[in-house]
Write a protein that holds these residues in place. Structure first.
Motif, PDB file in Angstrom:
ATOM      1  N   THR A   1      46.411 -27.186  20.119  1.00 47.15           N
ATOM      2  CA  THR A   1      45.109 -26.617  20.456  1.00 47.15           C
ATOM      3  C   THR A   1      45.075 -25.191  19.927  1.00 47.15           C
ATOM      4  N   THR A   2      43.878 -24.713  19.668  1.00 42.08           N
ATOM      5  CA  THR A   2      43.682 -23.326  19.255  1.00 42.08           C
ATOM      6  C   THR A   2      42.621 -22.708  20.147  1.00 42.08           C
ATOM      7  N   SER A   3      42.722 -21.410  20.335  1.00 39.78           N
ATOM      8  CA  SER A   3      41.731 -20.707  21.144  1.00 39.78           C
ATOM      9  C   SER A   3      41.664 -19.252  20.705  1.00 39.78           C
ATOM     10  N   GLN A   4      40.617 -18.576  21.105  1.00 38.44           N
ATOM     11  CA  GLN A   4      40.455 -17.172  20.755  1.00 38.44           C
ATOM     12  C   GLN A   4      41.114 -16.245  21.772  1.00 38.44           C
ATOM     13  N   ARG A   5      41.442 -16.796  22.943  1.00 38.48           N
ATOM     14  CA  ARG A   5      42.123 -16.027  23.987  1.00 38.48           C
ATOM     15  C   ARG A   5      43.268 -16.857  24.545  1.00 38.48           C
ATOM     16  N   PRO A   6      44.353 -16.210  24.964  1.00 38.58           N
ATOM     17  CA  PRO A   6      45.468 -16.957  25.546  1.00 38.58           C
ATOM     18  C   PRO A   6      45.144 -17.358  26.991  1.00 38.58           C
ATOM     19  N   GLN A   7      44.666 -18.572  27.168  1.00 42.66           N
ATOM     20  CA  GLN A   7      44.300 -19.053  28.495  1.00 42.66           C
ATOM     21  C   GLN A   7      45.024 -20.359  28.789  1.00 42.66           C
ATOM     22  N   THR A   8      45.356 -20.542  30.031  1.00 46.75           N
ATOM     23  CA  THR A   8      46.057 -21.747  30.472  1.00 46.75           C
ATOM     24  C   THR A   8      45.251 -23.000  30.195  1.00 46.75           C
TER      25      THR A   8
END
Length: 64
Positions: free
Chosen positions: A22-29
């Motif tokens: 997965t990829t995201s713009q913020r490090p979130q659980t």
């Protein structure tokens, strides 16, 4: 301004292959848990095993 993308890969430690990511713009659980759900959904026939643990209950411990 530079942007960051956080990458959360899930790797099969036996075969070494990346099962999903997965990829995201913020490090979130949330994004890590979404990836874990993808792994479990994509691998329904795969057997997950745990290593054997030693029984360390007090009745099995040798006393001096």
């Amino acid at each position: 301004m530079s942007e960051r993308i956080y990458f959360s890969p899930f790797k099969d430690l036996y075969s070494g292959e990346i099962i999903c990511y997965t990829t995201s713009q913020r490090p979130q659980t949330k994004y890590v848990l979404d990836g874990l759900k993808q792994v479990l959904a994509a691998q329904p026939a795969r057997r997950f095993t745990a290593t054997k643990a030693f029984n360390t209950s007090p009745k099995h411990i040798a006393r001096p």
